[in-house]
Write an enzyme that holds these catalytic residues in place. Structure first.
Site, PDB file in Angstrom:
ATOM      1  N   CYS A  63      79.087  -4.485  19.774  1.00 45.64           N
ATOM      2  CA  CYS A  63      79.992  -3.733  20.673  1.00 45.64           C
ATOM      3  C   CYS A  63      79.275  -2.514  21.421  1.00 45.64           C
ATOM      4  CB  CYS A  63      81.179  -3.100  20.183  1.00 45.64           C
ATOM      5  SG  CYS A  63      82.408  -4.487  20.032  1.00 45.64           S
TER       6      CYS A  63
ATOM      7  N   CYS B  76      67.919 -14.287  28.080  1.00 43.46           N
ATOM      8  CA  CYS B  76      67.024 -14.046  29.246  1.00 43.46           C
ATOM      9  C   CYS B  76      65.419 -14.034  28.477  1.00 43.46           C
ATOM     10  CB  CYS B  76      67.438 -13.066  30.121  1.00 43.46           C
ATOM     11  SG  CYS B  76      69.001 -12.949  30.993  1.00 43.46           S
TER      12      CYS B  76
ATOM     13  N   CYS C 122      64.189 -10.891  26.912  1.00 44.60           N
ATOM     14  CA  CYS C 122      64.890 -10.336  26.017  1.00 44.60           C
ATOM     15  C   CYS C 122      65.031 -11.576  24.743  1.00 44.60           C
ATOM     16  CB  CYS C 122      66.325 -10.267  26.466  1.00 44.60           C
ATOM     17  SG  CYS C 122      66.345  -8.805  27.679  1.00 44.60           S
TER      18      CYS C 122
ATOM     19  N   CYS D  85      72.651  -6.196  31.180  1.00 46.23           N
ATOM     20  CA  CYS D  85      73.664  -7.395  30.911  1.00 46.23           C
ATOM     21  C   CYS D  85      75.022  -7.203  31.648  1.00 46.23           C
ATOM     22  CB  CYS D  85      73.707  -7.461  29.355  1.00 46.23           C
ATOM     23  SG  CYS D  85      72.654  -8.154  28.483  1.00 46.23           S
TER      24      CYS D  85
END
Length: 459
Positions: free
Chosen positions: A318, A290, A293, A199
């Protein structure tokens, strides 16, 4: 909002005038462009209370419209300030918090003109484009092509461009970075070591480059998208992560017009307005990213459970290396951030105390959150975790504790830390290990249920 949207027929949005609010996914952004308007923009919103008539934007959202203006009280007050004065975005956020997405969008486009862009990737973002089109002001739309999207997503891009008569400005990852990643780790390394690295290459860095061309951006984030992690999504804020055109912390403004809108209200709006949507939604997909994913979700599963499903739920929040990804803006946020859970109900544990527990010296069952005070997802669970601690305050069997893990990530990693926040249980019984809290539901009752399940004790 719910009662107001109820006036709209169908599974989605409202008829020709306009309806409920919406919010969108995390999709990454790309270049931008002024939109050519092919559909008739809304020049004026007429207020009508006839039971037979179509609900107006003001009626649907419950906020008055003054004459021909869709600007808010905050906008009017800001207009009276000297031109050179920096707007008070905290004050603006409070003023806009109860306003409709339409009004928030109008204010954003009015204030920033060509220096603002709508980040586009999915359903909620179609709603944002529809809002902008209804207002009639020029607007720009950008999107990020990661190179790993579903065919249906590319089809959506084309359908949206045709429907609104626009050209979405796309941006792409750095070819050399993608090639280096794939050659060294393969096409699907994220299944082995997490999605953050991929990512970062395909989404975060391209998005950062794009946003440095802007002074503000508009996203589809909603508070209800991820329980316990997005409860603090203001409708407008100084972006705490990315930098804008002028460079440095505080140079980019972020608008979230759908912050207070539910998923159901978004879809009511989309259906009522008959706008294009991703065909994957018809196949059980809710949150779409995507292709490798993203997967469909089952009935009653949360929408985010279709993303990065192979990872611990908290891994969707996070990343541990967000400081490296975010760079200077996040570093400044870290310096300014107060600590969390300071009232005393949540017990602060030292590294030495935790090491004793790891070695088996446990006087109580200990529920522990490993957090970073600058992380918005840690901040979002402050109230719920505090409430849990108060339930067990004084208990002889259960301790609710915290450890600031960003100060010693290597040690916290021994307790299972991968992302902030990470919640674990250290049971009291002999030879007990460390058990991770398995879901991203961080409300007080869900946390309490887990304590009872793991320890057998109640508050």
């Amino acid at each position: 909002m719910t009662a107001q949207v109820g006036a709209i027929q169908g599974f989605c949005q409202a008829p020709a005038a306009y309806a409920g609010g919406l919010q969108g996914k995390k999709g990454c952004a790309a270049p931008i462009q002024r939109v050519a308007k092919t559909r008739q923009p809304v020049k004026r919103v007429h207020r009508s209370c006839s039971a037979a008539s179509t609900a107006s934007p003001a009626q649907v959202h419950g906020s008055p419209v003054q004459g021909d203006s869709l600007t808010t009280v905050a906008a009017d007050s800001l207009d009276r300030e000297p031109a050179e004065q920096t707007p008070d975005y905290d004050r603006l956020a409070k003023a806009l918090d109860k306003k409709s997405p339409l009004e928030i969008m109008d204010q954003a486009l009015k204030m920033h003109g060509d220096d603002i862009g709508i980040a586009f990737s999915g359903a909620e973002d179609v709603a944002l484009v529809e809002y902008a089109h209804l207002i009639g002001r020029p607007y720009r739309v950008f999107s990020l092509d990661t190179g790993r999207l579903n065919p249906e997503t590319y089809q959506l891009f084309a359908a949206v461009e045709k429907h609104y008569g626009i050209r979405i400005e796309y941006t792409f990852p750095d070819a050399q970075e993608c090639m280096d990643l794939v050659r060294s780790k393969g096409m699907f390394s994220f299944y082995e070591d997490g999605h953050q690295e991929c990512c970062r290459v395909r989404k975060v860095r391209p998005l950062r480059r794009q946003l440095k061309q802007l002074k503000a951006w508009i996203t589809g984030q909603r508070k209800d998208q991820s329980p316990g992690t997005r409860s603090a999504v203001p409708v407008v804020q100084v972006d705490p992560v990315f930098e804008g055109l002028e460079g440095g912390p505080g140079t980019l403004i972020k608008y979230n017009p759908l912050s207070n809108v539910s998923s159901a209200e978004v879809w009511n709006f989309l259906r009522a307005m008959s706008v294009p949507v991703n065909k994957l939604h018809e196949m059980g997909y809710v949150s779409i990213g995507c292709e490798p994913c993203t997967r469909a979700v089952l009935p009653n599963q949360h929408e985010r459970e279709g993303r990065w499903w192979w990872e611990d739920a908290t891994g969707k929040e996070c990343g541990l290396h967000s400081g490296n990804v975010v760079e200077s803006a996040a570093e400044q946020a870290k310096e300014d951030q107060r600590d969390l859970w300071q009232e005393g109900a949540v017990e602060a544990l030292s590294k030495e105390q935790l090491q004793d527990m790891v070695d088996g010296k446990r006087d109580k069952n200990t529920m522990l959150v490993m957090y970073a005070p600058w992380c918005q997802y840690s901040q979002a669970m402050e109230d719920s975790y505090e409430a849990l601690a108060k339930r067990y305050q004084g208990s002889e069997h259960v301790r609710v504790a915290k450890f600031q893990a960003d100060t010693d990530r290597e040690f916290a990693g021994k307790l299972g830390l991968k992302t902030f926040p990470t919640i674990v249980m250290l049971p009291q019984f002999e030879n007990a290990g460390v058990i991770k809290y398995p879901t991203e539901r961080r409300d007080t009752d869900s946390l309490d249920m887990w304590v009872k399940t793991m320890t057998g004790y109640e508050k």
